[in-house]
Scaffold this active site. Structure first.
Site, PDB file in Angstrom:
ATOM      1  N   GLU A  69       0.838  -1.207   0.000  1.00  0.00           N
ATOM      2  CA  GLU A  69       0.000   0.000   0.000  1.00  0.00           C
ATOM      3  C   GLU A  69       0.866   1.246   0.000  1.00  0.00           C
ATOM      4  O   GLU A  69       1.839   1.325   0.749  1.00  0.00           O
ATOM      5  CB  GLU A  69      -0.903  -0.025   1.243  1.00  0.00           C
ATOM      6  CG  GLU A  69      -2.252   0.594   1.019  1.00  0.00           C
ATOM      7  CD  GLU A  69      -3.078  -0.172   0.001  1.00  0.00           C
ATOM      8  OE1 GLU A  69      -3.197   0.334  -1.134  1.00  0.00           O
ATOM      9  OE2 GLU A  69      -3.607  -1.244   0.325  1.00  0.00           O
ATOM     10  N   THR A  80       2.781   2.059  -2.298  1.00  0.00           N
ATOM     11  CA  THR A  80       4.065   1.731  -2.930  1.00  0.00           C
ATOM     12  C   THR A  80       4.069   2.076  -4.419  1.00  0.00           C
ATOM     13  O   THR A  80       5.138   2.249  -5.000  1.00  0.00           O
ATOM     14  CB  THR A  80       4.388   0.224  -2.796  1.00  0.00           C
ATOM     15  OG1 THR A  80       3.300  -0.511  -3.361  1.00  0.00           O
ATOM     16  CG2 THR A  80       4.581  -0.175  -1.342  1.00  0.00           C
ATOM     17  N   GLY A 132     -15.507   4.988  -3.260  1.00  0.00           N
ATOM     18  CA  GLY A 132     -14.735   5.394  -2.090  1.00  0.00           C
ATOM     19  C   GLY A 132     -14.562   4.314  -1.035  1.00  0.00           C
ATOM     20  O   GLY A 132     -14.211   4.601   0.099  1.00  0.00           O
ATOM     21  N   ALA A 133     -14.801   3.049  -1.402  1.00  0.00           N
ATOM     22  CA  ALA A 133     -14.635   1.952  -0.437  1.00  0.00           C
ATOM     23  C   ALA A 133     -13.213   1.409  -0.475  1.00  0.00           C
ATOM     24  O   ALA A 133     -12.906   0.422   0.185  1.00  0.00           O
ATOM     25  CB  ALA A 133     -15.637   0.842  -0.728  1.00  0.00           C
ATOM     26  N   LEU A 146     -12.035   0.150  -3.148  1.00  0.00           N
ATOM     27  CA  LEU A 146     -12.090  -0.972  -4.097  1.00  0.00           C
ATOM     28  C   LEU A 146     -11.922  -0.479  -5.525  1.00  0.00           C
ATOM     29  O   LEU A 146     -12.078  -1.224  -6.474  1.00  0.00           O
ATOM     30  CB  LEU A 146     -13.409  -1.732  -3.923  1.00  0.00           C
ATOM     31  CG  LEU A 146     -13.674  -2.196  -2.478  1.00  0.00           C
ATOM     32  CD1 LEU A 146     -15.005  -2.930  -2.388  1.00  0.00           C
ATOM     33  CD2 LEU A 146     -12.545  -3.089  -1.970  1.00  0.00           C
ATOM     34  N   SER A 152     -13.158   4.107  -9.406  1.00  0.00           N
ATOM     35  CA  SER A 152     -12.708   5.034 -10.454  1.00  0.00           C
ATOM     36  C   SER A 152     -11.954   4.279 -11.553  1.00  0.00           C
ATOM     37  O   SER A 152     -12.203   4.490 -12.739  1.00  0.00           O
ATOM     38  CB  SER A 152     -11.851   6.156  -9.868  1.00  0.00           C
ATOM     39  OG  SER A 152     -10.722   5.653  -9.192  1.00  0.00           O
ATOM     40  N   GLU A 178      -6.919   9.678 -14.963  1.00  0.00           N
ATOM     41  CA  GLU A 178      -7.169   9.915 -13.530  1.00  0.00           C
ATOM     42  C   GLU A 178      -6.279  11.043 -12.999  1.00  0.00           C
ATOM     43  O   GLU A 178      -6.740  11.918 -12.267  1.00  0.00           O
ATOM     44  CB  GLU A 178      -6.949   8.619 -12.736  1.00  0.00           C
ATOM     45  CG  GLU A 178      -7.173   8.794 -11.255  1.00  0.00           C
ATOM     46  CD  GLU A 178      -7.943   7.674 -10.577  1.00  0.00           C
ATOM     47  OE1 GLU A 178      -8.428   6.748 -11.248  1.00  0.00           O
ATOM     48  OE2 GLU A 178      -8.069   7.748  -9.339  1.00  0.00           O
ATOM     49  N   ASP A 221      -4.259   0.536  -9.531  1.00  0.00           N
ATOM     50  CA  ASP A 221      -5.674   0.220  -9.738  1.00  0.00           C
ATOM     51  C   ASP A 221      -5.973  -0.141 -11.187  1.00  0.00           C
ATOM     52  O   ASP A 221      -6.675  -1.110 -11.482  1.00  0.00           O
ATOM     53  CB  ASP A 221      -6.547   1.414  -9.333  1.00  0.00           C
ATOM     54  CG  ASP A 221      -6.282   1.862  -7.908  1.00  0.00           C
ATOM     55  OD1 ASP A 221      -5.600   1.122  -7.176  1.00  0.00           O
ATOM     56  OD2 ASP A 221      -6.751   2.956  -7.541  1.00  0.00           O
ATOM     57  N   TYR A 268      -3.286  12.410   0.635  1.00  0.00           N
ATOM     58  CA  TYR A 268      -2.637  11.484  -0.290  1.00  0.00           C
ATOM     59  C   TYR A 268      -1.528  12.215  -1.053  1.00  0.00           C
ATOM     60  O   TYR A 268      -0.385  11.750  -1.123  1.00  0.00           O
ATOM     61  CB  TYR A 268      -3.696  10.928  -1.257  1.00  0.00           C
ATOM     62  CG  TYR A 268      -3.195   9.864  -2.198  1.00  0.00           C
ATOM     63  CD1 TYR A 268      -3.397   8.530  -1.918  1.00  0.00           C
ATOM     64  CD2 TYR A 268      -2.537  10.198  -3.375  1.00  0.00           C
ATOM     65  CE1 TYR A 268      -2.947   7.539  -2.788  1.00  0.00           C
ATOM     66  CE2 TYR A 268      -2.084   9.227  -4.250  1.00  0.00           C
ATOM     67  CZ  TYR A 268      -2.302   7.902  -3.953  1.00  0.00           C
ATOM     68  OH  TYR A 268      -1.852   6.938  -4.809  1.00  0.00           O
TER      69      TYR A 268
END
Ligand code: ADP
Ligand code: MG
Length: 402
Positions: free
Chosen positions: A47, A49, A135-136, A138, A141, A178, A190, A242
């Site tokens: 995460e 990374t 926004g979970a 998962l 987007s 994005e 993602d 972020y």
């Protein structure tokens, strides 16, 4: 009173395609050329990374975003989504960073990025429906971007979707969409997961060179399951956190004279050299998370290679501690989900995604799934928090035509 924990249900692909088709016909009065869909993902390990040139290990979920799509002869992009309000129209020629508001940026941005890479792409009509929650953590987007990418690919004969190299090109277009059009400075995990995963496998992705390995992931044969717990937490004032983490990592890499933190080979030496930086205490903890997290990805990959699945638990828990204490991206809901799962028999667990809300995962025995979910549900209820929602992750298929 106890209630049954809420499930995040994945639609059958035929149901998703039928929903998107019906929405398309309602909105545009004609049939689409076809329906394309792409999965959300959950990241097993690795995460924060991906923007540090590191590795990660996501898997595609059976939860997908469906796009009924029809190519147009002109430059117009007309969009509807069952998850959004009014239809949106965008002129493709006018798309540029900062010009597209809201969710249409994720869609128009993909077409823009493919044009930027020299491909010929025209306007289109598209109707979206999805069972990937926003926004979970998962990645709804990327699911949207990647479904649009494979739709554009096939309707324009780009021939990128049929090979992994081509899919890497599509992933880069989605990342640009994005980053540059939607304005979210995320890394590439993602989109790579959604386009390049294989069913039944996790994707070991090396973001330094874009290379991948498909690692068989069959927790069920070990009597285990990966329980995803969506906290439904929404924290204000986290916008920019972020980007701030990313900027600090880049500054630390610069200070160390390396391109990315991936190049750090001696952690103690690196931390000592960062001691003179402003905010040295924070910088060193951020760097320690990234470097140790990349090592944990390798550890998990090695455990999976020798089928020592149970031993993944402590590594996941170590990742959570690192994200909580060093990277400081957890929140009370994520901590309670992880801690409650552990207290009820989970072998380990951690927050996933950007942080400050979204989901956590727990490695649990199949027989304990209901008990753990009920305990987490109860723990949230007793604190007066929004009820969480759950799914058991199955490594599903990548983006493609329905
Ligand atoms: P996530 O972790 O789910 O990816 P993001 O904030 O990155 O969360 O992306 C969520 C955004 O993506 C939504 O606010 C919306 O703008 C867009 N989006 C995702 N899925 C859809 C959809 N089905 N229809 C329209 N927009 C979507
Ligand atoms: Mg996202």
């Amino acid at each position: 009173m106890t209630t049954t924990p809420e499930q995040i249900v994945a639609w059958d692909r035929s149901e998703g395609a039928a929903r998107a088709t019906a929405a398309f016909e309602r909105a545009f009065g004609t049939a689409p050329d076809g329906v394309w869909s792409a999965p959300g993902r959950v990241n097993v390990i690795g995460e924060h990374t991906d923007y540090n040139g590191g590795t990660c290990l996501p898997m595609a979920l059976p939860h997908r975003t469906y796009v009924a799509f029809r190519r147009r002869a002109d430059d117009e992009v007309r969009l509807v989504s069952a998850q959004e309000g009014a239809p949106v129209t965008v002129s493709l020629g006018e798309v540029a960073p900062g010009t597209v508001e809201g969710w249409a940026a994720y869609v128009a941005g993909v077409a823009w990025a493919l044009r930027e890479s020299g491909r010929t792409v025209s306007g289109f009509d598209a109707a979206v429906d999805s069972c990937v929650p926003y926004g979970a953590g998962l990645s709804s987007s990327a699911a949207l971007e990647c479904a649009v990418a494979v739709a554009l690919d096939e309707t324009h004969g780009l021939a990128l979707g049929s090979s992994d190299e081509g899919r890497a090109v599509l992933a880069r277009a989605c990342i640009r969409a994005e980053n540059e059009i939607a304005g979210a400075p995320t890394g590439g995990m993602d989109q790579s997961a959604s386009l390049r995963c294989q069913e039944g496998h996790a994707l070991l992705l090396d973001t330094r060179d874009g290379s991948t390995h498909h690692i068989p992931l069959d927790l069920g044969s070990h009597g285990l399951a990966l329980l995803v717990m969506d906290t439904r937490a929404e924290h204000q004032l986290v916008d920019g956190q972020y980007a701030a983490r990313r900027t600090m990592c880049e500054a630390a890499a610069h200070e160390l004279g390396v391109t990315t933190l991936r190049e750090v080979t001696d952690l103690d030496d690196a931390l000592a050299r960062l001691a003179a930086m402003p905010d040295a205490d924070v910088v060193t903890r951020r760097v320690r998370h990234v470097v140790t997290e990349i090592a944990r990805v390798q550890e998990i990959a090695d455990l999976l290679a020798r089928d020592a699945v149970e031993e993944m638990g402590p590594v996941l828990s170590a990742a959570h501690a690192s994200l909580r204490d060093d990277y400081e991206v957890s929140c009370p809901e994520l901590d309670v989900a992880v801690d409650t799962a552990a207290a009820h028999g989970a072998l380990g667990g951690r927050m996933v995604g950007g942080g400050f809300g979204g989901s956590a995962i727990a490695l649990v025995r199949v027989d304990d799934v209901d008990r753990v979910a009920a305990a987490v549900d109860e723990a949230f209820a007793s604190r007066g928090w929004h009820a969480p929602a759950f799914l058991v992750a199955q490594a599903a298929a990548p983006a493609g035509r329905d």
